[in-house]
Write a protein that holds these residues in place. Structure first.
Motif, mmCIF file in Angstrom:
data_model
loop_
_atom_site.group_PDB
_atom_site.id
_atom_site.type_symbol
_atom_site.label_atom_id
_atom_site.label_comp_id
_atom_site.label_asym_id
_atom_site.label_seq_id
_atom_site.Cartn_x
_atom_site.Cartn_y
_atom_site.Cartn_z
ATOM 1 N N THR A 130 24.978 40.054 45.161
ATOM 2 C CA THR A 130 24.240 41.290 45.367
ATOM 3 C C THR A 130 23.780 41.809 44.017
ATOM 4 O O THR A 130 24.331 41.433 42.971
ATOM 5 N N THR A 131 22.773 42.669 44.030
ATOM 6 C CA THR A 131 22.244 43.250 42.798
ATOM 7 C C THR A 131 22.515 44.748 42.803
ATOM 8 O O THR A 131 22.301 45.417 43.814
ATOM 9 N N LEU A 132 23.026 45.258 41.701
ATOM 10 C CA LEU A 132 23.265 46.691 41.526
ATOM 11 C C LEU A 132 22.409 47.193 40.375
ATOM 12 O O LEU A 132 22.253 46.510 39.368
ATOM 13 N N ARG A 133 21.892 48.402 40.538
ATOM 14 C CA ARG A 133 21.154 49.065 39.458
ATOM 15 C C ARG A 133 21.801 50.423 39.232
ATOM 16 O O ARG A 133 22.095 51.134 40.190
ATOM 17 N N CYS A 134 21.983 50.759 37.968
ATOM 18 C CA CYS A 134 22.516 52.085 37.671
ATOM 19 C C CYS A 134 22.124 52.501 36.250
ATOM 20 O O CYS A 134 21.673 51.679 35.448
ATOM 21 N N THR A 135 22.283 53.774 36.012
ATOM 22 C CA THR A 135 22.057 54.326 34.683
ATOM 23 C C THR A 135 23.372 54.938 34.232
ATOM 24 O O THR A 135 23.977 55.737 34.961
ATOM 25 N N VAL A 136 23.811 54.527 33.042
ATOM 26 C CA VAL A 136 25.058 55.065 32.491
ATOM 27 C C VAL A 136 24.762 55.727 31.147
ATOM 28 O O VAL A 136 23.759 55.410 30.497
ATOM 29 N N PRO A 137 25.629 56.631 30.719
ATOM 30 C CA PRO A 137 25.456 57.238 29.396
ATOM 31 C C PRO A 137 25.537 56.173 28.299
ATOM 32 O O PRO A 137 26.226 55.160 28.439
ATOM 33 N N TYR A 138 24.849 56.436 27.180
ATOM 34 C CA TYR A 138 24.855 55.489 26.050
ATOM 35 C C TYR A 138 26.263 55.127 25.605
ATOM 36 O O TYR A 138 26.546 53.987 25.240
ATOM 37 N N ALA A 139 27.157 56.093 25.636
ATOM 38 C CA ALA A 139 28.522 55.859 25.152
ATOM 39 C C ALA A 139 29.256 54.796 25.974
ATOM 40 O O ALA A 139 30.238 54.221 25.508
ATOM 41 N N LEU A 140 28.774 54.506 27.180
ATOM 42 C CA LEU A 140 29.473 53.542 28.043
ATOM 43 C C LEU A 140 28.877 52.135 28.009
ATOM 44 O O LEU A 140 29.402 51.228 28.641
ATOM 45 N N GLU A 141 27.796 51.932 27.279
ATOM 46 C CA GLU A 141 27.154 50.624 27.315
ATOM 47 C C GLU A 141 28.096 49.503 26.871
ATOM 48 O O GLU A 141 28.222 48.473 27.543
#
Length: 196
Positions: A130-141
């Motif tokens: 499966t494919t997931l898309r999300c946006t996380v804060p820079y600090a979590l990259e």
């Protein structure tokens, strides 16, 4: 859980002077299966029939290639179903030997060709992705990149804007756990556009 095959396996039966060359092999889809059947005709231009059955992505197909209806493709397909196979093409190349086998004999011959090949097959579990898309804060990259292997996930795409937009691919069974980990690590700040 469905299974595919690690590699192609073959059988070669002679029944009443007819030769049946069976092959069961992994294929991703119908287009690849049809290409393989076309290639078999190139390899065996004097064959009488090239019958086939396909289970791929939950879709099935069967072709008797001129044999009496229901005596070749459908029985071959039932062998694949019975073995819980997916992403698999079964083919049988027949060279007619001059002696009619009758409907029952044909069903047995085509079924046996596939079953004999499968005796030597190495089955592997089919893993649905499966494919997931999300946006996380820079600090979590950095944390997210380190977390991915624990969930058998691959980073397909990353872009930087208001946050870090990531596209991930992973086994379906791992998706809920990874989403929960990202949610916890981001303290609920991760944005999931597919959930809206």
């Amino acid at each position: 859980m469905p299974f595919s095959l690690q590699s192609p396996v073959h059988s070669d039966l002679t029944i009443k002077k007819s030769r049946f060359i069976g092959c069961v092999e992994p294929v991703p889809d119908r287009a690849a299966a049809l290409a393989r059947v076309a290639a078999l005709w190139q390899e065996h231009p004097t064959a009488t029939h090239v019958c086939w059955a396909l289970m791929a992505g939950g879709h099935s197909a069967a072709n008797d290639d001129g044999e009496p209806g229901g005596t070749a493709g459908r029985p071959m397909l039932e062998v694949l179903r019975h073995q819980d196979l997916d992403g698999v093409l079964a083919t049988v190349v027949r060279y007619y030997g001059g002696t009619p086998l009758g409907a029952g004999g044909l069903v047995r011959a085509y079924t046996d060709s596939v079953a004999q090949a499968l005796l030597h097959a190495v089955k592997v579990p089919v893993v649905r992705l499966t494919t997931l898309r999300c946006t996380v804060p820079y600090a979590l990259e950095g944390w997210l990149r380190r977390e991915l292997p624990a969930h058998s996930a691959q980073l397909l795409d990353v872009s930087h804007g208001e946050g870090v937009d990531v596209t991930l691919q992973l086994p379906e069974g791992q998706a809920a756990a990874l989403k929960a980990r990202i949610h916890d690590a981001s303290q609920g700040q991760a944005i999931w556009p597919d959930d809206t």
